[in-house]
Design a protein around this motif. Structure first.
Motif, PDB file in Angstrom:
ATOM      1  N   SER A   1       0.712  -1.049   0.106  1.00  0.00           N
ATOM      2  CA  SER A   1       0.032  -0.078  -0.171  1.00  0.00           C
ATOM      3  C   SER A   1       1.058   1.166   0.205  1.00  0.00           C
ATOM      4  CB  SER A   1      -0.962   0.056   1.449  1.00  0.00           C
ATOM      5  OG  SER A   1      -0.061   0.133   2.501  1.00  0.00           O
ATOM      6  N   PHE A   2       0.433   2.577  -0.388  1.00  0.00           N
ATOM      7  CA  PHE A   2       1.112   3.642  -0.996  1.00  0.00           C
ATOM      8  C   PHE A   2      -0.214   4.745  -0.300  1.00  0.00           C
ATOM      9  CE2 PHE A   2       2.798   0.549  -3.122  1.00  0.00           C
ATOM     10  CZ  PHE A   2       4.347   0.359  -3.332  1.00  0.00           C
ATOM     11  N   VAL A   3       0.993   5.841  -0.245  1.00  0.00           N
ATOM     12  CA  VAL A   3       0.305   7.062   0.174  1.00  0.00           C
ATOM     13  C   VAL A   3       0.593   7.701   0.032  1.00  0.00           C
ATOM     14  CG1 VAL A   3      -0.442   8.878   2.144  1.00  0.00           C
ATOM     15  CG2 VAL A   3      -0.499   6.324   2.563  1.00  0.00           C
ATOM     16  N   ALA A   4       0.203   9.318  -0.282  1.00  0.00           N
ATOM     17  CA  ALA A   4       0.737  10.381  -1.298  1.00  0.00           C
ATOM     18  C   ALA A   4       0.157  11.611  -0.522  1.00  0.00           C
ATOM     19  CB  ALA A   4       0.571  10.177  -3.000  1.00  0.00           C
ATOM     20  N   ALA A   5       0.489  12.363  -1.145  1.00  0.00           N
ATOM     21  CA  ALA A   5       0.160  13.948  -1.560  1.00  0.00           C
ATOM     22  C   ALA A   5       0.040  15.061  -2.436  1.00  0.00           C
ATOM     23  CB  ALA A   5       0.806  14.873   0.303  1.00  0.00           C
ATOM     24  N   SER A   6      -1.001  15.446  -2.658  1.00  0.00           N
ATOM     25  CA  SER A   6      -1.192  15.893  -4.695  1.00  0.00           C
ATOM     26  C   SER A   6      -1.970  17.133  -4.388  1.00  0.00           C
ATOM     27  CB  SER A   6      -0.690  14.692  -5.562  1.00  0.00           C
ATOM     28  OG  SER A   6      -1.200  15.386  -6.406  1.00  0.00           O
ATOM     29  N   ALA A   7      -1.426  17.587  -5.308  1.00  0.00           N
ATOM     30  CA  ALA A   7      -2.485  19.037  -5.232  1.00  0.00           C
ATOM     31  C   ALA A   7      -3.704  18.143  -6.674  1.00  0.00           C
ATOM     32  CB  ALA A   7      -2.237  20.037  -6.431  1.00  0.00           C
TER      33      ALA A   7
ATOM     34  N   VAL B   1      -7.469  17.366   2.871  1.00  0.00           N
ATOM     35  CA  VAL B   1      -6.806  17.974   3.603  1.00  0.00           C
ATOM     36  C   VAL B   1      -5.981  18.961   4.068  1.00  0.00           C
ATOM     37  CG1 VAL B   1      -6.152  17.085   6.140  1.00  0.00           C
ATOM     38  CG2 VAL B   1      -7.269  15.475   4.697  1.00  0.00           C
ATOM     39  N   GLY B   2      -6.883  20.465   4.286  1.00  0.00           N
ATOM     40  CA  GLY B   2      -5.357  21.256   4.079  1.00  0.00           C
ATOM     41  C   GLY B   2      -5.502  21.769   3.295  1.00  0.00           C
TER      42      GLY B   2
ATOM     43  N   SER C   1       2.300  17.513   5.413  1.00  0.00           N
ATOM     44  CA  SER C   1       2.009  17.306   6.579  1.00  0.00           C
ATOM     45  C   SER C   1       1.058  16.045   7.263  1.00  0.00           C
ATOM     46  CB  SER C   1       2.835  18.565   7.351  1.00  0.00           C
ATOM     47  OG  SER C   1       3.587  19.339   6.704  1.00  0.00           O
ATOM     48  N   HIS C   2       0.055  16.663   7.047  1.00  0.00           N
ATOM     49  CA  HIS C   2      -0.442  15.057   7.229  1.00  0.00           C
ATOM     50  C   HIS C   2      -0.566  13.838   6.842  1.00  0.00           C
ATOM     51  CE1 HIS C   2      -4.504  14.187   9.293  1.00  0.00           C
ATOM     52  NE2 HIS C   2      -4.425  13.182   7.923  1.00  0.00           N
ATOM     53  N   ALA C   3      -0.137  13.576   5.196  1.00  0.00           N
ATOM     54  CA  ALA C   3      -0.043  12.889   5.037  1.00  0.00           C
ATOM     55  C   ALA C   3       1.132  11.647   5.193  1.00  0.00           C
ATOM     56  CB  ALA C   3      -0.130  12.503   3.332  1.00  0.00           C
TER      57      ALA C   3
END
Length: 420
Positions: A80-86, A130-131, A139-141
């Motif tokens: 599993s993977f997590v990312a933050a993105s616009a 989020v954010g 930061s949250h991710a």
């Protein structure tokens, strides 16, 4: 830069070549076309070749880096993977994870374009909003990842991501080996780090120019200080490059490989989006149009050159498209908002409407404004929204209204100029 110097950087051309082997599947990454734009070339006295990466799967280059990283991690047992993105990185991670049989959770800013949210879910990603901006979302991710077994996929501060994006640079060179200048948008710097590494290896004499949006500019100050600078807030229509900061890794590669960095305003970007629609028949988002905005700006001289602007993304939300087009057309004075001061008497609206009509313009709508502080008793403003053929036509209309005895201002253009 010499071959020896390039080998001391954290990402080498050999890394990019290995990434190309992993991406040898046109259902994951396809070779995107290049088209010569004679119209743009005439504007800047250059031979302009548009690299149309906005036609890539997911509508941007991001799948290249995401798949290069995720395919290796899945082979090592990550599930599993997590990312933050616009938005664009989100879609790249979602598609890559799904292709590799893994799960993905993408954190996106609360103001992320709905089209990018929907597309990310469509590629199999789970989306959480989020954010207020990218840095807060990231930061949250990262905090979530620390409590799970998931792997964090950084949008730009990752060597495998950079190497994957570098495959685009190799492709651009082979598309046009005689290119004098390539122009690449910069957000966090992963794209230009990869592209510049490839281009400088294959053609050291080719100029690599980076472009940032004025409201998200960080590279110049980072280069001056020698450390990555992070903005407290960003303000640009180019959400794809609105990271508000680069990393130490990308800063080092930019310093070594990138010859020049220019900035463009949101008005420049909006004009480029509109021009690409009109002349190239391409719909490109703000980040993707930034490279063309740079070509057209006074900050960059490409006259007499063969130049390749990178159209890195095409995920333009329809609501944002409307706002961009209104802004660009207002700047061109094809949309006017004329405020005419009148004595509030019957027949005045009809008279002024007739003046406008006789100039061959179309009135979209009109309204009365009576409760305005600087008006005398018995006075009012008539506010006309008018469609014209351009600046010369607009001035003809304004002159005709003044000749008819009415004070008039183009209030939309005043407001737009005041905001820039």
């Amino acid at each position: 830069m010499t071959q020896t110097e390039s080998d001391t950087l954290p990402v080498t051309y050999a890394d990019i070549e290995r990434a190309r082997e992993r991406l040898d599947d046109d259902t994951v990454v396809k070779k995107t076309p290049v088209e010569r734009s004679t119209s743009l070339g005439e504007f800047v006295d250059a031979e302009v070749h548009l690299k149309m990466e906005h036609l890539q799967w997911t509508g941007s280059f991001k799948t290249r880096g995401a798949f290069n990283k995720i395919s290796q991690d899945v082979a090592d047992g990550v599930e599993s993977f997590v990312a933050a993105s616009a938005g664009n990185h989100a879609q790249g991670v979602a598609l890559a994870a799904t292709k590799c049989g893994a799960e993905s959770t993408i954190f996106m800013p609360e103001n992320a374009p709905q089209a990018k949210i929907d597309a990310t879910r469509g590629y199999g990603g789970s989306v959480e909003l989020v954010g207020n901006d990218f840095q807060e979302t990231m930061s949250h991710a990262k905090a979530v990842v620390e409590e799970t077994d998931a792997e964090f996929v950084h949008a730009y501060d990752d060597l495998d991501i950079i190497a994957g994006q570098g495959t685009l640079g190799t492709e651009m060179y082979h598309d046009c080996p005689d290119v004098d200048t390539v122009i690449v948008p910069i957000g966090g710097g992963g794209l230009i780090s990869g592209v510049s590494t490839a281009v400088k290896h294959l053609s050291p004499e080719t100029r690599v120019v980076g472009v940032q949006a004025t409201g998200a500019e960080t590279v110049h100050e980072s280069l001056d200080k020698g450390i990555p600078v992070v903005l407290d807030e960003v303000d640009t229509i180019a959400d794809g490059i609105a990271t508000g900061g680069i990393s130490e890794t990308t800063l080092n590669i930019i310093e070594a490989n990138v010859d020049e960095v220019v900035t463009v305003s949101d008005t420049d970007i909006a004009q480029a989006i509109l021009l690409l629609m009109e002349r190239a028949k391409q719909v490109v988002e703000g980040a993707g149009a930034a490279s063309v905005a740079a070509v057209l700006s006074d900050s960059l001289d490409v006259s007499g050159e063969t130049v390749m602007p990178l159209l890195c993304g095409g995920n333009l939300d329809m609501t944002q498209m409307r706002e961009v087009l209104i802004h660009a057309l207002t700047e061109r004075q094809q949309l006017l908002q004329l405020r005419v001061r009148i004595d509030d008497q019957p027949g005045v609206m009809e008279e002024i409407s007739g003046v406008i009509a006789r100039q061959g313009a179309n009135i979209h709508d009109v309204r009365h404004e009576r409760s305005v502080e600087n008006l005398e008793i018995g006075e009012a403003y008539l506010v006309f929204n008018v469609e014209t053929s351009g600046a010369e036509h607009a001035q003809t209309i304004i002159t005709a209204i003044r000749d008819a005895g009415y004070p008039v201002d183009n209030v939309a253009r005043k407001a737009q100029n005041g905001a820039l």
